[in-house]
Structures are given as structure tokens and as C-alpha cells.
Design a protein around this motif. Sequence first.
Motif, PDB file in Angstrom:
ATOM      1  N   ALA A  27      67.985  49.572  61.325  1.00 64.94           N
ATOM      2  CA  ALA A  27      68.926  48.486  61.044  1.00 64.94           C
ATOM      3  C   ALA A  27      68.180  47.241  60.570  1.00 64.94           C
ATOM      4  O   ALA A  27      68.614  46.575  59.620  1.00 64.94           O
ATOM      5  N   ASN A  28      67.048  46.923  61.200  1.00 66.29           N
ATOM      6  CA  ASN A  28      66.245  45.762  60.769  1.00 66.29           C
ATOM      7  C   ASN A  28      65.729  45.959  59.350  1.00 66.29           C
ATOM      8  O   ASN A  28      65.745  45.026  58.545  1.00 66.29           O
ATOM      9  N   ALA A  29      65.244  47.157  59.046  1.00 60.22           N
ATOM     10  CA  ALA A  29      64.713  47.423  57.704  1.00 60.22           C
ATOM     11  C   ALA A  29      65.807  47.246  56.653  1.00 60.22           C
ATOM     12  O   ALA A  29      65.579  46.662  55.599  1.00 60.22           O
ATOM     13  N   VAL A  30      67.007  47.742  56.943  1.00 62.76           N
ATOM     14  CA  VAL A  30      68.118  47.623  55.996  1.00 62.76           C
ATOM     15  C   VAL A  30      68.553  46.170  55.855  1.00 62.76           C
ATOM     16  O   VAL A  30      68.745  45.664  54.752  1.00 62.76           O
ATOM     17  N   GLU A  31      68.667  45.476  56.984  1.00 64.02           N
ATOM     18  CA  GLU A  31      69.195  44.115  56.960  1.00 64.02           C
ATOM     19  C   GLU A  31      68.215  43.089  56.398  1.00 64.02           C
ATOM     20  O   GLU A  31      68.614  42.158  55.713  1.00 64.02           O
ATOM     21  N   VAL A  90      59.141  53.169  60.780  1.00 66.89           N
ATOM     22  CA  VAL A  90      60.088  52.975  59.694  1.00 66.89           C
ATOM     23  C   VAL A  90      59.352  52.194  58.613  1.00 66.89           C
ATOM     24  O   VAL A  90      58.832  51.105  58.865  1.00 66.89           O
ATOM     25  N   HIS A  91      59.285  52.785  57.420  1.00 67.09           N
ATOM     26  CA  HIS A  91      58.599  52.172  56.289  1.00 67.09           C
ATOM     27  C   HIS A  91      59.635  51.515  55.381  1.00 67.09           C
ATOM     28  O   HIS A  91      60.680  52.105  55.112  1.00 67.09           O
ATOM     29  N   ASP A  92      59.323  50.319  54.907  1.00 67.51           N
ATOM     30  CA  ASP A  92      60.171  49.668  53.914  1.00 67.51           C
ATOM     31  C   ASP A  92      59.283  49.018  52.862  1.00 67.51           C
ATOM     32  O   ASP A  92      58.061  48.982  53.001  1.00 67.51           O
ATOM     33  N   GLY A  93      59.898  48.502  51.818  1.00 63.34           N
ATOM     34  CA  GLY A  93      59.149  47.967  50.680  1.00 63.34           C
ATOM     35  C   GLY A  93      58.776  46.508  50.779  1.00 63.34           C
ATOM     36  O   GLY A  93      58.247  45.939  49.821  1.00 63.34           O
ATOM     37  N   ASP A  94      59.024  45.857  51.911  1.00 63.84           N
ATOM     38  CA  ASP A  94      58.727  44.435  52.075  1.00 63.84           C
ATOM     39  C   ASP A  94      57.494  44.267  52.951  1.00 63.84           C
ATOM     40  O   ASP A  94      57.512  44.668  54.112  1.00 63.84           O
ATOM     41  N   PRO A  95      56.417  43.652  52.421  1.00 60.74           N
ATOM     42  CA  PRO A  95      55.206  43.505  53.232  1.00 60.74           C
ATOM     43  C   PRO A  95      55.292  42.418  54.314  1.00 60.74           C
ATOM     44  O   PRO A  95      54.415  42.330  55.163  1.00 60.74           O
ATOM     45  N   ALA A  96      56.361  41.608  54.310  1.00 57.13           N
ATOM     46  CA  ALA A  96      56.480  40.527  55.298  1.00 57.13           C
ATOM     47  C   ALA A  96      56.586  41.104  56.699  1.00 57.13           C
ATOM     48  O   ALA A  96      57.311  42.072  56.928  1.00 57.13           O
ATOM     49  N   PRO A  97      55.856  40.518  57.674  1.00 55.30           N
ATOM     50  CA  PRO A  97      55.914  41.038  59.045  1.00 55.30           C
ATOM     51  C   PRO A  97      57.302  40.866  59.658  1.00 55.30           C
ATOM     52  O   PRO A  97      58.041  39.961  59.296  1.00 55.30           O
ATOM     53  N   PRO A  98      57.649  41.718  60.624  1.00 60.24           N
ATOM     54  CA  PRO A  98      58.983  41.708  61.227  1.00 60.24           C
ATOM     55  C   PRO A  98      59.132  40.721  62.377  1.00 60.24           C
ATOM     56  O   PRO A  98      59.081  41.097  63.543  1.00 60.24           O
ATOM     57  N   GLY A  99      59.281  39.463  62.093  1.00 49.45           N
ATOM     58  CA  GLY A  99      59.512  38.471  63.145  1.00 49.45           C
ATOM     59  C   GLY A  99      58.418  38.482  64.192  1.00 49.45           C
ATOM     60  O   GLY A  99      57.246  38.629  63.890  1.00 49.45           O
ATOM     61  N   LYS A 143      55.461  47.810  54.292  1.00 45.24           N
ATOM     62  CA  LYS A 143      54.988  47.832  55.683  1.00 45.24           C
ATOM     63  C   LYS A 143      55.611  48.995  56.441  1.00 45.24           C
ATOM     64  O   LYS A 143      56.615  49.561  56.018  1.00 45.24           O
ATOM     65  N   ALA A 144      54.997  49.301  57.565  1.00 43.74           N
ATOM     66  CA  ALA A 144      55.538  50.261  58.523  1.00 43.74           C
ATOM     67  C   ALA A 144      55.665  49.524  59.845  1.00 43.74           C
ATOM     68  O   ALA A 144      54.728  48.869  60.290  1.00 43.74           O
TER      69      ALA A 144
END
Length: 144
Positions: free
Chosen positions: A53-57, A80-89, A128-129
Motif C-alpha cells: 500500500a505504501n509503495a502504491v500510494e 517490496v521493490h518500487d521505482g522511487d529511490p526516496a527512502p520510506p519515511g 528501492k526495496a
Amino acid sequence: MHESLTSPSWRVALPHTTAAVPVARALVRTALAERRHAADSDTAELLTAELVANAVEHTSGNTPIELVVELLPTGCQVEVHDGDPAPPGDLTRPTLDPPDPWQEHGRGLLLIRALSSSCGHRLTGTGKAVWFRLSAVPRQRRPA
């Protein structure tokens, strides 16, 4: 019989939509049940749903996200891998203020930190993963 040196793992591309959340939960449940794995399936499903959900949102575009489930002798790891290199909070740092109980969002990373044995994120070649690890539940503590 010798077991392979590599742990069983699954890697699945998921759509960059909220429809990916129940699919990811089902994949984790199936992976753990298929191998009769000792990690807690309910917790694994919940935390996977939060990561997806975080990756999608929080990432833009419609590039698929990727779910990786690895079953380890000591537990399981989900990425969960996504295309944004920004760290997750503040995934690995506790926040000073608790989330507002009246807000719909803001508890996902808190849940992941609280319920996983470890968690974090790393850069990949395409973004990122974000991952968590659950320890195996001792047999005598598992429900029948």
C-alpha cells in the motif's frame, strides 16, 4: 537428502494499483502455507499489505511494483521493490510523536517497526526495496 544452499523464494510483479494489496497478501499466505513455514502468516500478510500500500500510494507512475518473499530457516523476509529511490519515511527510526488516532494514515511504518524482527530499505538499480523480516514462531506456540 540435502537441502539446497539457497532459500526458497518467490518474485512477482504486481500492478501499481491498490488491487496489488490483496494479491500480495494472498501470495504471502500461499508461500508460507505451501512450505508449512514457521513464520506467522497473519503478521506477514498484514506487514506485506502495508508495504505494498505504501509503495502504491507514495510512488508515482504505473511501473509495476515487485514482491519478493524469501523463506529462511530462521523466519521469512518480504521485500517490496518500487521505482522511487526516496527512502520510506522513518522506517527504522522511532518517531517522537505517536500518529494522530483520528488520521487514516500514518500507522503503516509504525506497525512494521513494531511487529517485525527487523526492517529497512536499500537502493536498487531501479529505485528501492523496502523489507521486513519475521522470526519463525516456535512450534509449541503455534496454533493447532
